[in-house]
Design an enzyme around this catalytic site. Structure first.
Site, PDB file in Angstrom:
ATOM      1  N   ARG A 193      37.552  40.952  38.748  1.00  0.00           N
ATOM      2  CA  ARG A 193      38.508  40.361  37.789  1.00  0.00           C
ATOM      3  C   ARG A 193      39.891  40.355  38.440  1.00  0.00           C
ATOM      4  O   ARG A 193      40.297  41.360  39.035  1.00  0.00           O
ATOM      5  CB  ARG A 193      38.548  41.168  36.475  1.00  0.00           C
ATOM      6  CG  ARG A 193      37.250  41.113  35.687  1.00  0.00           C
ATOM      7  CD  ARG A 193      37.417  41.678  34.275  1.00  0.00           C
ATOM      8  NE  ARG A 193      38.045  40.731  33.374  1.00  0.00           N
ATOM      9  CZ  ARG A 193      38.425  41.048  32.126  1.00  0.00           C
ATOM     10  NH1 ARG A 193      38.250  42.273  31.663  1.00  0.00           N
ATOM     11  NH2 ARG A 193      38.976  40.133  31.337  1.00  0.00           N
ATOM     12  N   ARG A 225      35.838  47.139  30.050  1.00  0.00           N
ATOM     13  CA  ARG A 225      36.993  46.236  30.087  1.00  0.00           C
ATOM     14  C   ARG A 225      38.230  47.035  29.656  1.00  0.00           C
ATOM     15  O   ARG A 225      38.122  48.181  29.223  1.00  0.00           O
ATOM     16  CB  ARG A 225      36.780  44.953  29.257  1.00  0.00           C
ATOM     17  CG  ARG A 225      35.957  45.050  28.022  1.00  0.00           C
ATOM     18  CD  ARG A 225      36.547  45.853  26.932  1.00  0.00           C
ATOM     19  NE  ARG A 225      37.902  45.435  26.618  1.00  0.00           N
ATOM     20  CZ  ARG A 225      38.788  46.199  26.018  1.00  0.00           C
ATOM     21  NH1 ARG A 225      38.476  47.445  25.658  1.00  0.00           N
ATOM     22  NH2 ARG A 225      40.009  45.767  25.759  1.00  0.00           N
ATOM     23  N   GLY A 226      39.400  46.377  29.757  1.00  0.00           N
ATOM     24  CA  GLY A 226      40.649  47.099  29.554  1.00  0.00           C
ATOM     25  C   GLY A 226      41.138  47.557  30.922  1.00  0.00           C
ATOM     26  O   GLY A 226      40.354  48.113  31.714  1.00  0.00           O
ATOM     27  N   ALA A 227      42.425  47.304  31.200  1.00  0.00           N
ATOM     28  CA  ALA A 227      42.927  47.483  32.570  1.00  0.00           C
ATOM     29  C   ALA A 227      42.668  48.880  33.154  1.00  0.00           C
ATOM     30  O   ALA A 227      42.063  49.003  34.232  1.00  0.00           O
ATOM     31  CB  ALA A 227      44.419  47.131  32.603  1.00  0.00           C
ATOM     32  N   ASN A 255      48.965  39.879  29.255  1.00  0.00           N
ATOM     33  CA  ASN A 255      48.029  40.558  28.350  1.00  0.00           C
ATOM     34  C   ASN A 255      47.093  39.520  27.749  1.00  0.00           C
ATOM     35  O   ASN A 255      47.217  38.315  27.993  1.00  0.00           O
ATOM     36  CB  ASN A 255      48.774  41.342  27.258  1.00  0.00           C
ATOM     37  CG  ASN A 255      47.847  42.300  26.522  1.00  0.00           C
ATOM     38  OD1 ASN A 255      47.065  43.023  27.145  1.00  0.00           O
ATOM     39  ND2 ASN A 255      47.880  42.304  25.205  1.00  0.00           N
ATOM     40  N   LYS A 256      46.150  39.998  26.967  1.00  0.00           N
ATOM     41  CA  LYS A 256      45.105  39.160  26.377  1.00  0.00           C
ATOM     42  C   LYS A 256      45.690  37.888  25.768  1.00  0.00           C
ATOM     43  O   LYS A 256      46.718  37.924  25.091  1.00  0.00           O
ATOM     44  CB  LYS A 256      44.363  39.984  25.324  1.00  0.00           C
ATOM     45  CG  LYS A 256      43.247  39.295  24.584  1.00  0.00           C
ATOM     46  CD  LYS A 256      42.207  38.670  25.484  1.00  0.00           C
ATOM     47  CE  LYS A 256      41.596  39.622  26.488  1.00  0.00           C
ATOM     48  NZ  LYS A 256      40.867  38.942  27.579  1.00  0.00           N
ATOM     49  N   GLN A 287      37.752  41.237  20.861  1.00  0.00           N
ATOM     50  CA  GLN A 287      37.969  42.659  21.173  1.00  0.00           C
ATOM     51  C   GLN A 287      38.663  43.385  20.013  1.00  0.00           C
ATOM     52  O   GLN A 287      38.473  44.587  19.841  1.00  0.00           O
ATOM     53  CB  GLN A 287      38.823  42.812  22.444  1.00  0.00           C
ATOM     54  CG  GLN A 287      38.106  42.490  23.737  1.00  0.00           C
ATOM     55  CD  GLN A 287      38.274  41.057  24.152  1.00  0.00           C
ATOM     56  OE1 GLN A 287      38.470  40.170  23.321  1.00  0.00           O
ATOM     57  NE2 GLN A 287      38.197  40.800  25.445  1.00  0.00           N
ATOM     58  N   ASP A 307      47.877  44.087  31.103  1.00  0.00           N
ATOM     59  CA  ASP A 307      47.058  44.130  32.311  1.00  0.00           C
ATOM     60  C   ASP A 307      47.899  44.165  33.575  1.00  0.00           C
ATOM     61  O   ASP A 307      47.427  44.559  34.631  1.00  0.00           O
ATOM     62  CB  ASP A 307      46.122  42.917  32.355  1.00  0.00           C
ATOM     63  CG  ASP A 307      45.073  43.061  31.274  1.00  0.00           C
ATOM     64  OD1 ASP A 307      45.388  42.738  30.113  1.00  0.00           O
ATOM     65  OD2 ASP A 307      43.977  43.549  31.579  1.00  0.00           O
TER      66      ASP A 307
HETATM   67  O1  MRU Z   1      39.590  41.057  28.781  1.00  0.00           O
HETATM   68  P1  MRU Z   1      39.879  42.480  28.423  1.00  0.00           P
HETATM   69  O2  MRU Z   1      39.158  42.950  27.191  1.00  0.00           O
HETATM   70  O3  MRU Z   1      39.688  43.414  29.602  1.00  0.00           O
HETATM   71  O4  MRU Z   1      41.431  42.495  28.073  1.00  0.00           O
HETATM   72  C1  MRU Z   1      42.044  43.717  27.791  1.00  0.00           C
HETATM   73  C2  MRU Z   1      43.474  43.598  27.429  1.00  0.00           C
HETATM   74  O5  MRU Z   1      44.054  42.541  27.466  1.00  0.00           O
HETATM   75  C3  MRU Z   1      44.195  44.879  27.141  1.00  0.00           C
HETATM   76  O6  MRU Z   1      45.228  44.662  26.216  1.00  0.00           O
HETATM   77  C4  MRU Z   1      44.800  45.433  28.430  1.00  0.00           C
HETATM   78  O7  MRU Z   1      43.837  45.503  29.437  1.00  0.00           O
HETATM   79  C5  MRU Z   1      45.386  46.781  28.235  1.00  0.00           C
HETATM   80  S1  MRU Z   1      44.140  48.030  27.998  1.00  0.00           S
HETATM   81  C6  MRU Z   1      44.915  49.515  27.789  1.00  0.00           C
END
Ligand code: MRU
Length: 366
Positions: A101, A58-60, A258-259, A207, A248
């Protein structure tokens, strides 16, 4: 050995989210962190899709890199030399992986880069597969370089504002290495800045508590874990100099996805007069999306809210909302730290400028 050597070593020793070795894709299973560090070997494209969908990776940026390699796993063997069949297969796989996603633009961005390489590549299946692998490796390598530069550009901000609050995980585990939001923090730590990080635990999937706390604790960065609802309180006590988060997708007008919970922090920063910074590679800027209202927000299962570690927390059958991301309006963003510098308002022109410059220099000869 100096303290600096020690910290560099510990940052380099963090497990990688995505690894490609001997023609095999491995993903660190982030659902198990911080209790276990276990790798998932992806032999089939379905393994990659499931890993992205269920947040094992996970993470963009990390999901973009995983998908780029993922297009190549388990391709039929032996090769029958039919190049148009291979192209069609990769195209179908691309659509499949992109659907895992919806919010992080890096997933579609990386897959589209692979498709561009597919179209531009030779009419020979073996050479074409080699070109695709080279492109996936380039995406991976460029991410590492981008994170490093984000760290350099963000360092002066952390030097000025060393008590940082972050949300979710935009660290090493969310990218190739180092991170986006955590990159300036690691750079500051290496430089001997007395940085202190408040980590929002980040409900519902934690997270922050599971991943950011794991990274920062393992590397020795001074940090404190808080629940999400403590942010206003610690800001009101003057304990936070800056909020720094990942993203993201950044829309053309500077709105930031973002999250879930990021918007709360941006509103609080506005109220308390605290700078709110976002860090991302230029690949996260999506000029094709005019504003945040056009960004599709992933809706996840209500069980992520009603349960924790398999334990039921709320009455069975209760109505639940579970949007995975929110949109912070551009006017609440102090700046966006990228590998090309810190971008500031007016975002329409500054974002367009940085994207144009980045891709012009990438396609320049030599
Ligand atoms: O649902 P996730 O854990 O993939 O969400 C991740 C985030 O929101 C991060 O802040 C974002 O992807 C940036 S990662 C460098």
């Amino acid at each position: 050995m100096t303290l600096r050597d020690l910290t560099l070593k510990s940052i380099e020793a963090l497990p990688r989210a995505v690894s490609w070795s001997d023609g095999k894709l491995s993903l660190l299973d982030q659902r198990r962190l911080p209790v276990e560090t276990q790798q998932i070997r992806c032999d089939q494209i379905e393994d990659v899709f499931d890993a992205i969908k269920t947040l094992a990776v996970r993470g963009a940026p990390a999901i973009g890199i995983a998908a780029a390699y993922g297009l190549l796993v388990g391709l039929p063997d032996p090769d029958n030399g039919d190049v148009s069949a291979l192209r069609q297969l990769i195209q179908d796989r691309a659509n499949y992986l992109k659907s895992a996603r919806p919010t992080a633009v890096n997933l579609a961005w990386a897959v589209d880069r692979m498709l561009a390489a597919l179209l531009a590549g030779e009419d020979d299946t073996i050479i074409l597969k080699q070109c695709l692998l080279a492109e996936a490796m380039l995406i991976h390598r460029e991410d590492t370089q981008a994170c490093n530069r984000i760290g350099d550009y963000g360092l002066p901000l952390v030097q000025k504002c060393p008590r940082v609050l972050t949300h979710c995980n935009a660290g090493s585990l969310a990218v190739s290495e180092l991170g986006t939001a955590l990159a300036p923090i690691y750079k500051a730590y290496e430089a001997g800045v007395p940085v202190h990080v408040y980590i929002d635990e980040t409900r519902p999937l934690l997270q922050g508590a599971r991943l950011t706390a794991f990274e920062l604790h393992a590397t020795g960065v001074d940090c404190t874990l808080i629940t999400d609802n403590m942010a206003a309180h610690i800001m009101s006590r003057g304990l936070v100099d800056m909020v720094l988060v990942g993203t993201d997708r950044v829309a053309a007008n500077g709105d930031v996805a973002n999250k879930i919970g990021t918007l709360n922090l941006a509103v609080l920063c506005h109220y308390f007069g605290i700078p709110f910074y976002v860090a991302c590679p230029v690949s996260t800027i999506d000029l094709a999306t005019a504003s945040g209202s056009e960004i599709r927000i992933e809706q996840r299962s209500g069980s992520e809210v009603t349960q924790l570690g398999g334990q039921q927390l709320a009455p069975t059958g209760i109505g639940v909302l579970n949007p995975a991301f929110d949109i912070t309006p551009a006017r609440l963003v102090s700046g966006i730290i990228t590998e090309c510098g810190v971008i500031r308002a007016p975002f329409e022109s500054s974002l367009a400028g940085v994207v144009t410059e980045k891709y012009a220099s990438a396609s320049a000869p030599g």
